[in-house]
Design an enzyme around this catalytic site. Sequence first.
Site, short mmCIF file in Angstrom:
data_model
loop_
_atom_site.label_atom_id
_atom_site.label_comp_id
_atom_site.label_asym_id
_atom_site.label_seq_id
_atom_site.Cartn_x
_atom_site.Cartn_y
_atom_site.Cartn_z
N GLU A 40 0.86 -1.20 0.00
CA GLU A 40 0.00 0.00 0.00
C GLU A 40 0.89 1.25 0.00
O GLU A 40 1.95 1.26 0.65
CB GLU A 40 -0.85 -0.05 1.29
CG GLU A 40 -1.78 1.11 1.53
CD GLU A 40 -2.52 0.97 2.89
OE1 GLU A 40 -2.15 0.09 3.70
OE2 GLU A 40 -3.47 1.74 3.11
N LYS A 111 -9.24 2.08 -2.15
CA LYS A 111 -9.52 1.50 -0.83
C LYS A 111 -10.85 2.02 -0.29
O LYS A 111 -11.07 3.23 -0.21
CB LYS A 111 -8.38 1.85 0.13
CG LYS A 111 -8.49 1.24 1.51
CD LYS A 111 -7.25 1.63 2.34
CE LYS A 111 -7.19 0.95 3.69
NZ LYS A 111 -5.94 1.29 4.42
N CYS A 144 -5.13 -3.34 2.43
CA CYS A 144 -4.89 -3.41 3.87
C CYS A 144 -6.16 -3.62 4.69
O CYS A 144 -6.74 -4.68 4.66
CB CYS A 144 -4.11 -2.17 4.32
SG CYS A 144 -3.20 -2.48 5.87
#
Length: 264
Positions: A40, A111, A144
């Site tokens: 990330e 995300k 994540c």
Amino acid sequence: MLEIAQIQSNPKLGNCEYNLQRIESFLGQVSKADLIVLPELANTGYKFDNRDHAYSIASEPTCSKYVEFLRDYARDNKVNIVSGYLEKESNELFNSAIFVKPDGSVGKYRKIHLFMDEKSIFAPGNLGLPIFEIGEYKFGILICFDYLFPEIWRIMALKGVDFIVHPSNLITQNAHKVVPAQAIMNGYYVITSNRIGTEGDITFCGNSFISDPRGNIISEMDYINEGVKFTTINPLFSRDKMITTGNHIIDDRLSDNYVELMDF
Ligand code: ACM
């Protein structure tokens, strides 16, 4: 079969030139791979002081070079790459992952589930849960903290992915418990590329890993060193959803019992 090269790095916050050079040196260690997976926010680091800080970095010309650099590399080396990166669109910032193909074309995931201070910096992802392809194989991307939300794992399974690519900046070992469990429940591979190092009061826990569709950790890096790790996976293994001789993990679902989920 797919040869995966995971890169575990230690970016310097805001030093995009350093981070790009470091990534270039890791890529130099990859002589043969089908898919390279970076962490990330691999081009910028993670713990921005505030939104203005992140915004100023995102507008640096050195950072906008990152995607072009990956595209050149993918074209020259005929390889697929997934990398987390700081994305700016108009006035908004996204914690995104780019998928670059050997022909230089790109796909993108933003995300959805933002962690802690990320909520004051990024907008939640607005591209849904896109599915990408490498040859005959299908995959999705989670970034994540997305891993903590079971619904999206299931949606990916129902969309028929063979594996999940999971660029991360993890700070606890929780993902090392949750990810193999989701791999079992959904019957696919998960490739988690994490970072190491410390920024402010946050220490990233490394241990980049790959879970196979039965929840076995088939590859794991340590928590101290940067580097590149190669693992061969057989995505066709993910298409066998029989968890016992009499149980198919997708077809055995009894959806009528789950409809009340929509009420909450
Ligand atoms: C995280 O989502 N970077 C913990």
